[in-house]
Design a protein around this motif. Structure first.
Motif, mmCIF file in Angstrom:
data_model
loop_
_atom_site.group_PDB
_atom_site.id
_atom_site.type_symbol
_atom_site.label_atom_id
_atom_site.label_comp_id
_atom_site.label_asym_id
_atom_site.label_seq_id
_atom_site.Cartn_x
_atom_site.Cartn_y
_atom_site.Cartn_z
ATOM 1 N N TYR A 400 72.044 24.202 14.804
ATOM 2 C CA TYR A 400 73.406 23.647 14.731
ATOM 3 C C TYR A 400 73.569 22.647 13.585
ATOM 4 N N PHE A 401 72.672 22.709 12.591
ATOM 5 C CA PHE A 401 72.790 21.811 11.450
ATOM 6 C C PHE A 401 73.270 22.558 10.202
ATOM 7 N N LEU A 402 74.071 21.883 9.396
ATOM 8 C CA LEU A 402 74.429 22.334 8.060
ATOM 9 C C LEU A 402 73.817 21.360 7.054
ATOM 10 N N TRP A 403 73.409 21.882 5.912
ATOM 11 C CA TRP A 403 72.780 21.062 4.877
ATOM 12 C C TRP A 403 73.613 21.177 3.607
ATOM 13 N N LEU A 404 74.075 20.048 3.111
ATOM 14 C CA LEU A 404 74.885 20.024 1.899
ATOM 15 C C LEU A 404 74.040 19.551 0.730
ATOM 16 N N GLU A 405 74.073 20.315 -0.353
ATOM 17 C CA GLU A 405 73.409 19.917 -1.598
ATOM 18 C C GLU A 405 74.472 19.556 -2.614
ATOM 19 N N LEU A 406 74.560 18.281 -2.950
ATOM 20 C CA LEU A 406 75.512 17.788 -3.933
ATOM 21 C C LEU A 406 74.854 17.819 -5.315
ATOM 22 N N PRO A 407 75.620 17.651 -6.381
ATOM 23 C CA PRO A 407 74.993 17.548 -7.704
ATOM 24 C C PRO A 407 73.931 16.449 -7.708
ATOM 25 N N LYS A 408 72.883 16.646 -8.501
ATOM 26 C CA LYS A 408 71.698 15.784 -8.456
ATOM 27 C C LYS A 408 72.007 14.310 -8.723
ATOM 28 N N HIS A 409 73.032 14.050 -9.512
ATOM 29 C CA HIS A 409 73.295 12.656 -9.885
ATOM 30 C C HIS A 409 74.046 11.886 -8.799
ATOM 31 N N ILE A 410 74.469 12.542 -7.741
ATOM 32 C CA ILE A 410 75.236 11.888 -6.674
ATOM 33 C C ILE A 410 74.286 11.241 -5.672
ATOM 34 N N ASP A 411 74.584 10.004 -5.298
ATOM 35 C CA ASP A 411 73.810 9.299 -4.279
ATOM 36 C C ASP A 411 74.567 9.391 -2.953
#
Length: 471
Positions: A400-411
């Protein structure tokens, strides 16, 4: 292909993928021969061939090292194959994140358990009342380690139905899966030992390593296929590893499930290096489809795998009943439990016996799986429609988890802290690693129904992410 050529191709592949980097020292001839099953002469032949081709350099009394490459910068740098941390220090940060999520007014996407509304609370409460009425005074003694005999037998039967041979006598009932995992870790390590974990990994594993004074070897893990076998091999060759803590089904936080072939290869590799496997299998009942998922324990006949699970994710979190199918360490784990928690709650153990023998647990699980799948799909769809194209939404089958990958420079910590002020909580990627490698990632709990407040909270999350990307 000759045996030395197999080793040559394997090492070339590992060097190309960054498992071994320029300047890294390879295992000695003796150690490589010992763990590969090859002769010293075969390994020497392979190393010498790689040296002649420019892959390795040899130095007197220093062995073989990876040669410097002509191209030292990569267009797409890969994560470190193995990252060693001698002093784990993460508990304070995790404590702060979990405490912030306790606010009753919070829309909590960082919550670790499924929506409590999905649990059969009425039937469990009735089972608890029935267990309390029928419990004899002597029952507290009957539930000393390893725990209630009836409950252990019921768990063993459920494993048998999945093709996993587990004897009731090797099952130890614990106060939740985390106690089972901690006791397993204690049974095969001593302070200062190295333990392999995935990267990223469940934050509870990192907390356990810190509490027990253990060193962490974080091994590169692919979001789709799981732990990298070549990187695992390097960790086992280069360090005196005592235990490996892995989650093979619906891994938290990424959500992947290892293929059966990979599960078997991991077990075989750990057996070859005589490394204990601690298998965290708390999500295995939450698969999507009709076929249950085998544990890695299925492929182990050595007794070296400690298979840990609980009813917290599939029945009721508050019961805090877990277990470990401990293999050859069953007695040792019982002794450790006797010195720590003494025993697991007798009334709660009897409650589970009553529920499992009087209610249709499988029917509940089928409904639970369907609702979790539907809710996760709806949230993933909504996020995909709201998020910028630069954000990757990882939605894998089951769990039941989703994983979000943002652009590398985002904290993601900046987004996390901003959302807290609006009473929205997420699980930032920093919780799941000992490096900064996943600081741009977010884990979301997708088990709750998407009512209007949650839709609004997700919209706010997406706006915060978009704003960070545009800065």
């Amino acid at each position: 292909m000759a045996k030395y050529q197999d080793l040559v191709e394997q090492l070339k592949r590992q060097i190309q993928s960054g498992v071994w980097r320029a300047g890294d020292k390879l295992p000695s001839l003796r150690k490589q021969a010992e763990h590969s099953g090859l002769s010293l002469m075969t390994v020497l032949h392979a190393y010498q061939l790689l040296e002649s081709q420019g892959w390795l350099i040899s130095q007197a009394r220093s062995g073989y090292k990876v040669a410097p490459r002509l191209v030292t910068s990569e267009l797409h740098p890969v994560p470190a194959a193995v990252s060693g941390t001698e002093q784990v220090d993460i508990n304070e940060f995790i404590f702060d994140v979990l405490q912030a999520g306790k606010n009753p007014h919070m829309v909590n996407f960082g919550f670790a358990y499924p929506d409590p509304g999905l649990y059969p609370r009425y039937h469990v409460t009735r089972a608890l009342a029935a267990a309390a009425r029928s419990m004899p005074v002597s029952n507290s003694f009957d539930n000393l380690p390893p725990g209630n005999q009836e409950l252990r037998t019921l768990i063993a039967k459920r494993y048998a139905a999945k093709g996993i041979a587990v004897a009731p006598d090797e099952i130890v009932i614990t106060a939740g899966a985390l106690e089972a995992l901690n006791l397993s870790l204690q049974a095969c390590t001593r302070p200062g030992d190295w333990v392999v974990v995935e990267s990223p990994t469940f934050y509870g594993a990192l907390q356990s390593l810190q509490r027990l004074g253990l060193k962490a070897l974080s091994v590169r893990t692919d979001p789709q296929t799981g732990i990298d076998l070549d990187s695992l091999e390097r960790a086992l060759q280069s360090h005196d590893v005592k235990a490996c803590w892995l989650m093979s089904n619906h891994q938290n936080p990424l959500g992947f499930t290892l293929s059966n072939d990979k599960k078997q290869r991991i077990v075989e590799r750990l057996q070859r290096y005589q490394v204990a496997l601690i298998e965290d299998d708390v999500y295995s009942e939450l698969y999507h489809g009709n076929e249950p998922l085998p544990a890695m324990r299925t492929f182990d006949n050595s007794g070296n795998t400690m298979l840990c699970s609980s009813f917290s994710k599939s029945l009721v979190a508050g019961l805090r009943i877990g277990w470990v199918a401990a293999g050859k360490r069953a007695v040792e784990i019982q002794k450790l439990q006797l010195m720590s928690t003494l025993a697991t709650s007798a009334p709660i153990q009897r409650t589970l016996v009553h529920y499992l023998t009087s209610r249709n647990y499988e029917s509940h699980l089928r409904q639970l799986r369907k609702k979790l799948h539907d809710r996760k799909a709806k949230m993933a769809q909504l996020l995909s429609s709201l998020l910028p194209d630069e954000v990757k939404v990882l939605n894998q089958g089951g769990g039941y988890f989703l994983w979000l990958e943002l652009p590398k420079h985002i904290d993601a910590m900046v987004i996390y802290q901003a959302l807290l002020r609006d009473n929205v909580s997420i699980a930032p990627g920093k919780m799941f690693a000992l490096t900064d490698e996943f600081n741009h990632c977010i884990r979301l709990n997708a088990s709750f129904e998407l009512d209007q407040p949650r839709k609004q909270a997700l919209k706010l999350l997406c706006e915060r992410i978009a704003a960070q990307i545009q800065e």
